[in-house]
Design a protein around this motif. Structure first.
Motif, PDB file in Angstrom:
ATOM      1  N   LYS A  91      44.744  47.040  45.834  1.00 33.71           N
ATOM      2  CA  LYS A  91      44.997  45.898  44.871  1.00 33.71           C
ATOM      3  C   LYS A  91      43.634  44.976  44.626  1.00 33.71           C
ATOM      4  N   TRP A  92      43.528  44.513  43.369  1.00 32.63           N
ATOM      5  CA  TRP A  92      42.336  43.472  43.245  1.00 32.63           C
ATOM      6  C   TRP A  92      42.837  42.507  44.099  1.00 32.63           C
ATOM      7  N   THR A  93      41.895  41.532  44.964  1.00 36.14           N
ATOM      8  CA  THR A  93      41.898  40.687  45.701  1.00 36.14           C
ATOM      9  C   THR A  93      40.784  39.911  45.743  1.00 36.14           C
ATOM     10  N   ILE A  94      41.015  38.505  46.059  1.00 35.62           N
ATOM     11  CA  ILE A  94      39.908  37.541  45.960  1.00 35.62           C
ATOM     12  C   ILE A  94      40.236  36.236  46.912  1.00 35.62           C
ATOM     13  N   GLY A  95      39.231  35.484  47.380  1.00 34.84           N
ATOM     14  CA  GLY A  95      39.734  34.445  48.118  1.00 34.84           C
ATOM     15  C   GLY A  95      39.950  35.108  49.551  1.00 34.84           C
ATOM     16  N   TRP A  96      40.973  34.274  50.084  1.00 36.91           N
ATOM     17  CA  TRP A  96      41.399  34.717  51.384  1.00 36.91           C
ATOM     18  C   TRP A  96      42.745  35.688  51.369  1.00 36.91           C
ATOM     19  N   GLY A  97      42.286  36.888  50.608  1.00 40.87           N
ATOM     20  CA  GLY A  97      43.236  37.868  50.526  1.00 40.87           C
ATOM     21  C   GLY A  97      44.300  37.922  49.370  1.00 40.87           C
ATOM     22  N   MET A  98      44.127  36.952  48.591  1.00 42.56           N
ATOM     23  CA  MET A  98      44.993  36.859  47.596  1.00 42.56           C
ATOM     24  C   MET A  98      44.679  37.734  46.407  1.00 42.56           C
ATOM     25  N   THR A  99      45.971  38.264  46.076  1.00 41.65           N
ATOM     26  CA  THR A  99      46.060  39.014  44.920  1.00 41.65           C
ATOM     27  C   THR A  99      46.504  38.602  43.608  1.00 41.65           C
ATOM     28  N   TYR A 100      46.984  37.407  43.712  1.00 41.99           N
ATOM     29  CA  TYR A 100      47.289  36.704  42.489  1.00 41.99           C
ATOM     30  C   TYR A 100      46.859  35.115  42.423  1.00 41.99           C
ATOM     31  N   TYR A 101      46.729  34.306  41.289  1.00 42.75           N
ATOM     32  CA  TYR A 101      46.269  32.862  41.312  1.00 42.75           C
ATOM     33  C   TYR A 101      47.465  31.994  41.371  1.00 42.75           C
ATOM     34  N   PRO A 102      47.463  30.827  41.662  1.00 41.65           N
ATOM     35  CA  PRO A 102      48.592  30.030  41.536  1.00 41.65           C
ATOM     36  C   PRO A 102      49.172  29.892  40.347  1.00 41.65           C
ATOM     37  N   ASP A 103      48.668  30.346  39.249  1.00 44.39           N
ATOM     38  CA  ASP A 103      49.251  30.013  38.012  1.00 44.39           C
ATOM     39  C   ASP A 103      49.992  31.136  37.674  1.00 44.39           C
ATOM     40  N   GLY A 104      50.114  32.413  38.715  1.00 48.15           N
ATOM     41  CA  GLY A 104      50.608  33.499  38.603  1.00 48.15           C
ATOM     42  C   GLY A 104      49.845  34.677  38.064  1.00 48.15           C
ATOM     43  N   ARG A 105      48.674  34.611  37.422  1.00 48.17           N
ATOM     44  CA  ARG A 105      47.795  35.399  36.876  1.00 48.17           C
ATOM     45  C   ARG A 105      47.571  36.313  38.163  1.00 48.17           C
ATOM     46  N   LYS A 106      47.324  37.851  37.747  1.00 41.27           N
ATOM     47  CA  LYS A 106      46.828  38.703  38.726  1.00 41.27           C
ATOM     48  C   LYS A 106      45.220  38.713  38.733  1.00 41.27           C
ATOM     49  N   VAL A 107      44.789  39.001  40.218  1.00 42.54           N
ATOM     50  CA  VAL A 107      43.491  39.108  39.956  1.00 42.54           C
ATOM     51  C   VAL A 107      43.024  40.450  39.515  1.00 42.54           C
ATOM     52  N   LYS A 108      41.515  40.287  38.990  1.00 43.22           N
ATOM     53  CA  LYS A 108      41.204  41.658  38.171  1.00 43.22           C
ATOM     54  C   LYS A 108      39.816  41.533  38.331  1.00 43.22           C
ATOM     55  N   ALA A 109      39.342  42.806  38.232  1.00 42.80           N
ATOM     56  CA  ALA A 109      37.903  42.992  38.235  1.00 42.80           C
ATOM     57  C   ALA A 109      37.178  42.192  37.743  1.00 42.80           C
ATOM     58  N   GLY A 110      35.939  41.673  38.233  1.00 48.23           N
ATOM     59  CA  GLY A 110      35.128  40.859  37.525  1.00 48.23           C
ATOM     60  C   GLY A 110      35.297  39.368  37.794  1.00 48.23           C
ATOM     61  N   ASP A 111      36.549  39.095  38.649  1.00 46.82           N
ATOM     62  CA  ASP A 111      36.873  37.538  38.707  1.00 46.82           C
ATOM     63  C   ASP A 111      35.975  37.002  39.890  1.00 46.82           C
ATOM     64  N   ARG A 112      35.664  35.660  39.594  1.00 46.48           N
ATOM     65  CA  ARG A 112      34.812  34.893  40.544  1.00 46.48           C
ATOM     66  C   ARG A 112      35.488  33.504  40.810  1.00 46.48           C
ATOM     67  N   ILE A 113      35.257  33.157  41.956  1.00 46.04           N
ATOM     68  CA  ILE A 113      35.811  31.706  42.238  1.00 46.04           C
ATOM     69  C   ILE A 113      34.788  31.019  43.399  1.00 46.04           C
ATOM     70  N   THR A 114      34.722  29.817  43.428  1.00 44.30           N
ATOM     71  CA  THR A 114      33.910  29.277  44.563  1.00 44.30           C
ATOM     72  C   THR A 114      34.801  29.132  45.987  1.00 44.30           C
ATOM     73  N   GLN A 115      33.973  28.799  46.815  1.00 42.45           N
ATOM     74  CA  GLN A 115      34.691  28.744  48.122  1.00 42.45           C
ATOM     75  C   GLN A 115      35.746  27.507  48.061  1.00 42.45           C
ATOM     76  N   ALA A 116      35.297  26.406  47.363  1.00 42.45           N
ATOM     77  CA  ALA A 116      36.554  25.426  47.343  1.00 42.45           C
ATOM     78  C   ALA A 116      37.537  25.829  46.487  1.00 42.45           C
ATOM     79  N   GLU A 117      37.658  26.653  45.602  1.00 46.05           N
ATOM     80  CA  GLU A 117      38.763  27.220  44.806  1.00 46.05           C
ATOM     81  C   GLU A 117      39.299  28.106  45.908  1.00 46.05           C
TER      82      GLU A 117
END
Length: 153
Positions: free
Chosen positions: A18-44
């Motif tokens: 599964k596409w994952t980002i941050g602290w093991g998250m597979t989706y964002y708070p707005d419900g969108r799924k994590v996908k290839a190429g996504d980037r976030i900051t540590q604060a996010e």
């Protein structure tokens, strides 16, 4: 949970594929799924972790365990499991069922049932599940050993 979830600011495929980002998250708070190429900051990453934990996982675990007597350590262990396996799986898990029945020993043993990635036993998941079971039982000596002394009561 931060001991078992690495923080990645660029999306990656986890061992389960599964596409994952941050602290093991597979989706964002707005419900969108994590996908290839996504980037976030540590604060996010940190903010999303708190939002998802408080909004999605804590209430789901409370609902799944109902009015069963629960210590803070048991609750934390079950939230950690739900965060990793998903709230639907947790709600139907042997862990939740045995906890609701008041069978703490059986519930702690049931954490170890969640030890596979794509059908193969994962040594990393086994260590994680043993740590969650130790937390569930309030065995902080074992928890500390399993987390290399980085987690304390």
């Amino acid at each position: 949970m931060h001991h078992f979830e690495r923080c990645a600011l660029v999306a990656y495929r986890c061992p389960a594929g599964k596409w994952t980002i941050g602290w093991g998250m597979t989706y964002y708070p707005d419900g969108r799924k994590v996908k290839a190429g996504d980037r976030i900051t540590q604060a996010e990453a940190d903010a999303m972790f708190v939002i998802l934990l408080e909004r999605d996982f804590v209430p789901a675990v409370r609902k799944a365990i109902g009015a069963a007597a629960t210590t803070p350590a048991q609750f934390g262990a079950m939230v950690a499991l739900a965060y990793n396996i998903g709230t639907f799986r947790f709600a139907w898990s042997t862990v939740a069922r045995r906890h609701r029945a008041g069978d703490a020993v059986g519930a702690s043993a049931a954490f170890l049932l969640w030890n596979k990635v794509r059908g193969a036993v994962s040594s990393g998941l086994m260590r994680r599940r043993r740590a969650e079971a130790a937390l569930y039982l309030g065995n902080f000596v074992e928890l500390k050993a399993l987390t290399f002394g980085k987690v304390a009561a």
